[in-house]
Design a protein around this motif. Structure first.
Motif, mmCIF file in Angstrom:
data_model
loop_
_atom_site.group_PDB
_atom_site.id
_atom_site.type_symbol
_atom_site.label_atom_id
_atom_site.label_comp_id
_atom_site.label_asym_id
_atom_site.label_seq_id
_atom_site.Cartn_x
_atom_site.Cartn_y
_atom_site.Cartn_z
ATOM 1 N N GLY A 135 5.242 -3.034 20.776
ATOM 2 C CA GLY A 135 5.345 -4.571 21.002
ATOM 3 C C GLY A 135 5.728 -5.607 19.719
ATOM 4 N N GLY A 136 6.046 -4.958 18.699
ATOM 5 C CA GLY A 136 6.496 -5.876 17.592
ATOM 6 C C GLY A 136 7.608 -5.379 16.808
ATOM 7 N N LEU A 137 8.092 -6.033 15.659
ATOM 8 C CA LEU A 137 9.193 -5.581 14.918
ATOM 9 C C LEU A 137 9.410 -4.418 14.503
ATOM 10 N N GLN A 138 10.497 -3.816 14.357
ATOM 11 C CA GLN A 138 10.804 -2.465 14.118
ATOM 12 C C GLN A 138 10.201 -2.091 12.703
ATOM 13 N N GLU A 139 10.463 -3.075 11.757
ATOM 14 C CA GLU A 139 9.883 -2.855 10.673
ATOM 15 C C GLU A 139 8.379 -2.451 10.138
ATOM 16 N N ARG A 140 7.469 -3.126 11.263
ATOM 17 C CA ARG A 140 6.087 -2.928 10.990
ATOM 18 C C ARG A 140 5.668 -1.610 11.585
ATOM 19 N N THR A 141 6.647 -0.816 12.301
ATOM 20 C CA THR A 141 6.172 0.660 12.849
ATOM 21 C C THR A 141 6.678 1.736 12.165
ATOM 22 N N TYR A 142 8.135 1.722 12.489
ATOM 23 C CA TYR A 142 8.898 2.954 11.707
ATOM 24 C C TYR A 142 9.057 3.170 10.401
ATOM 25 N N SER A 143 8.620 4.467 9.654
ATOM 26 C CA SER A 143 9.451 4.809 8.375
ATOM 27 C C SER A 143 10.748 4.944 8.311
ATOM 28 N N PRO A 144 11.239 5.006 6.914
ATOM 29 C CA PRO A 144 12.532 5.219 6.869
ATOM 30 C C PRO A 144 13.028 6.490 7.171
ATOM 31 N N LEU A 145 11.842 7.663 7.499
ATOM 32 C CA LEU A 145 12.314 8.851 7.923
ATOM 33 C C LEU A 145 13.454 9.189 8.930
ATOM 34 N N GLN A 146 13.077 8.514 10.217
ATOM 35 C CA GLN A 146 14.419 8.812 10.987
ATOM 36 C C GLN A 146 15.745 8.360 10.704
ATOM 37 N N LEU A 147 15.879 7.260 9.825
ATOM 38 C CA LEU A 147 17.095 6.600 9.601
ATOM 39 C C LEU A 147 17.513 7.448 8.152
ATOM 40 N N LEU A 148 16.772 7.879 7.477
ATOM 41 C CA LEU A 148 17.271 9.012 6.414
ATOM 42 C C LEU A 148 17.856 10.154 6.951
ATOM 43 N N LYS A 169 10.706 -5.036 1.172
ATOM 44 C CA LYS A 169 10.029 -5.564 0.099
ATOM 45 C C LYS A 169 10.745 -5.222 -1.113
ATOM 46 N N ALA A 170 10.962 -3.970 -1.251
ATOM 47 C CA ALA A 170 11.712 -3.560 -2.650
ATOM 48 C C ALA A 170 13.196 -4.073 -2.560
ATOM 49 N N ILE A 171 13.760 -4.006 -1.383
ATOM 50 C CA ILE A 171 15.149 -4.796 -1.311
ATOM 51 C C ILE A 171 15.021 -6.223 -1.770
ATOM 52 N N SER A 172 14.036 -6.728 -1.174
ATOM 53 C CA SER A 172 13.752 -8.231 -1.415
ATOM 54 C C SER A 172 13.825 -8.426 -2.814
ATOM 55 N N VAL A 173 12.895 -7.875 -3.497
ATOM 56 C CA VAL A 173 12.436 -8.097 -4.993
ATOM 57 C C VAL A 173 14.122 -7.859 -5.759
ATOM 58 N N ILE A 174 14.735 -6.498 -5.525
ATOM 59 C CA ILE A 174 15.935 -6.307 -6.146
ATOM 60 C C ILE A 174 16.857 -7.363 -6.143
ATOM 61 N N GLN A 201 0.828 -1.199 0.066
ATOM 62 C CA GLN A 201 -0.059 0.162 -0.005
ATOM 63 C C GLN A 201 0.858 1.231 0.131
ATOM 64 N N ALA A 202 0.526 2.315 -0.328
ATOM 65 C CA ALA A 202 1.047 3.476 -0.551
ATOM 66 C C ALA A 202 1.138 4.420 0.651
ATOM 67 N N GLY A 203 1.988 4.104 1.469
ATOM 68 C CA GLY A 203 1.994 4.983 2.756
ATOM 69 C C GLY A 203 2.633 6.037 2.676
ATOM 70 N N ILE A 204 2.599 7.143 3.475
ATOM 71 C CA ILE A 204 3.265 8.254 3.522
ATOM 72 C C ILE A 204 4.692 8.041 3.937
ATOM 73 N N ILE A 205 5.840 8.712 2.965
ATOM 74 C CA ILE A 205 7.113 8.400 3.209
ATOM 75 C C ILE A 205 7.534 7.159 3.272
ATOM 76 N N THR A 206 6.876 6.167 2.226
ATOM 77 C CA THR A 206 6.796 4.850 1.919
ATOM 78 C C THR A 206 6.110 4.002 2.863
ATOM 79 N N GLY A 207 5.535 4.642 4.134
ATOM 80 C CA GLY A 207 5.060 3.762 5.103
ATOM 81 C C GLY A 207 6.062 2.913 5.924
ATOM 82 N N PRO A 208 5.696 2.021 6.669
ATOM 83 C CA PRO A 208 6.641 1.239 7.441
ATOM 84 C C PRO A 208 7.641 0.787 6.454
ATOM 85 N N MET A 209 8.826 0.677 7.397
ATOM 86 C CA MET A 209 10.128 0.098 6.680
ATOM 87 C C MET A 209 9.962 -1.112 5.948
#
Length: 539
Positions: free
Chosen positions: A499-512, A105-110, A92-100
């Protein structure tokens, strides 16, 4: 240099755990296991010549031209036009890519496309399917960000009166500008903050729908890898799908029956009902002014009763032929449509997706197709320098956080520093009060003075005052330990937010903001293995 660790997948459902560790036992639900042999078999036994390659490439090129097509993407488009096969995943088209996990997924596909290009010796192309036809905006209209040591869900403030598809839901310029300001004010200023803020605002300028902003952002991050994009709701793409919508209308009754029965078998195997399919489902939406209305079959009609929509099969068939943009897939028909449109070697899926694909084996066979190889996406946690320092200081591993050991250590630290005499003394005072008030009540009653309710009320008052002072003592005590407690909380919030994995909550904004625009390149360089493990990247 980024260090990589691999661990057993945490927080996995019983079905996903079985899929990762014992796919062979699920052969009644899938055509292939997810290994190299399966990928080779898929390549050898699948007729990839039946697809409308030229028309597909024209649609992809026209869609992507708005966002910029890199040289590598152009090369991939040419290969797809010829005899290339694809690895595909979507989100789905989340804001600032949505969750990590959108990034993962894109890294997986590539990554899988690169690996299979080398192993199979044929052009294997990465494709990302944007679920722009989804209309549940509440799932994509927010970003989680840290504020005042707590994680907060910051929601884009505009509320739409109607639930339109993400592809046509537009942002208000002024509101979005204020929203971005709000997000960035919560970030620490780094070397990259101004450039990142400027880039995101530039991407927003001409991309004011959820889907367009998502595509622009993802294209900016991945275009040098040649990742191809398509929005499922892109009208020319829908026109390309006309022939396949016709098949779905024609086979609607049989498809619904198969899916309903398959889900019952899935549930009986102990894996629940991920789709909750109905026997009278049509598994298609009708689209009107950007809104989607799920159709059901009733009295030989395709209907949406609340909206007053009703079509005969011939009428719906005519829509599929002449106005396919008025039709939209649901969770059942989207995988089928993907297989009809694209020459798919493998589909990259997350835990939820793989569960509902497990109900579709016979649905694929209904249309004389096999499922592609369904590869679990790469699951990744990213540990920044600050968190690494804390883990080392306290001698914790990341699995210690998943298992609750860090939370337990925090509570132990608090209890070890607590003066146990204080709560014991307060308890003693409470007990004495009860004894003395009981004595008082009995004495009054012996003198025929009936004031029991007042005595009881007075006792409760003093107990509440003791509770008040106890809370004040606790707050003061915790305040003294604040700095140390915060270090435990920081590790937990970074690696198990909500209470779950980091990738399900954070967007890449903080890391970028923290690592800079090279983040994705750093992640792409890691030696991933598709082995069902959770990858931990130490930046």
């Amino acid at each position: 240099m980024v260090r990589l660790e691999k661990h057993t997948q945490p927080f996995a459902s019983s079905f996903y755990k079985k899929y990762l560790e014992d796919t062979a036992s699920l052969s009644s639900f899938f055509h292939y296991e997810w290994n190299q042999t399966a990928l080779q078999n898929r390549l050898q036994e699948t007729d990839f010549s039946k697809h409308k390659r030229s028309e597909l490439v024209n649609v992809l090129t026209n869609y992507m031209s708005k966002f910029g097509i890199s040289e590598k993407s152009k090369k991939h488009l040419e290969e797809l036009k010829d005899n290339g096969i694809i690895i595909i995943g979507g989100q789905q088209a989340g804001i600032i890519t949505g969750p990590m996990y959108s990034i993962h997924k894109a890294i997986s596909v590539i990554t899988l496309a690169k690996q299979q290009r080398e192993k199979l010796g044929v052009p294997v192309i990465p494709v990302f399917w944007i679920a722009g036809e989804d209309h549940d905006i509440d799932e994509i209209n927010h970003v989680y960000i840290e504020r005042g040591r707590k994680l907060q869900k910051v929601v884009y403030p505009e509320v739409s009166k109607i639930k339109q598809m993400a592809s046509v839901t537009k942002f208000d310029n002024e509101l979005m500008s204020g929203y971005m300001e709000e997000l960035f004010q919560s970030l620490p200023e780094t070397l990259y903050t101004k450039e990142l803020f400027s880039k995101i605002n530039n991407l927003l300028e001409n991309n004011l729908t959820y889907s367009d902003f998502f595509a622009a952002m993802m294209n900016d991050l991945f275009q040098e890898e040649g990742l191809l994009f398509i929005d499922a709701a892109y009208e020319p793409f829908r026109k390309l799908e006309s022939e396949y919508f016709q098949k779905m209308v024609k086979q609607s009754s049989e498809l619904a029956k198969i899916v309903f029965e398959n889900e019952k078998a899935f549930e009986q195997s102990g894996f629940g009902m991920p789709i909750q399919a109905k026997e009278n489902a049509a598994h298609l939406f009708y689209v009107e002014n950007g809104e989607r209305f799920l159709l059901e079959r009733k009295d030989n009609k395709f209907v949406h009763e609340a909206k007053g929509i009703s079509f005969s099969e011939d009428e719906l068939m005519e829509i599929a032929i002449s106005y396919p943009e008025k039709l939209s897939n649901n969770v059942v028909t989207r995988p089928l449509m993907q297989e009809m449109v694209f020459p798919v070697l493998s589909f990259i899926g997350g835990p939820g997706e793989i569960a509902y694909w497990g109900i579709l084996k016979n649905a694929f066979e209904l249309f004389d197709m096999k499922m592609p190889v369904i590869m679990p996406r790469l699951s990744i946690s990213i540990v920044n320098i600050k968190t690494q320092t804390l883990l080392e200081k306290f001698s914790f591993s990341v699995p210690d956080i998943w298992d609750g050991a860090v939370e337990a250590a925090k509570l132990q630290y608090i209890n070890d520093n607590r003066n146990e005499k204080v709560p014991a003394l307060i308890d003693s005072i409470k007990q004495q009060l009860v004894v003395k008030y009981t004595e008082l009540d009995e004495l009054l009653q012996s003198d025929d003075i009936k004031l029991s309710p007042l005595v009881e009320k007075n006792l409760r008052y003093h107990e509440n005052q003791l509770k008040y002072i106890q809370n004040a003592i606790e707050d003061n005590f915790i305040g003294k330990l604040d700095a140390s407690i915060h270090r435990y909380d920081r590790m937990i919030m970074e690696l198990t937010p909500n209470g779950g994995l980091q990738e399900r909550t954070y967007s890449p904004l903080q890391l970028l903001n923290e690592v800079g625009p090279n983040l994705v390149n750093q992640l792409l360089e890691l030696p991933y293995e598709f082995n069902g493990k959770h990858h931990i990247a130490f930046l």
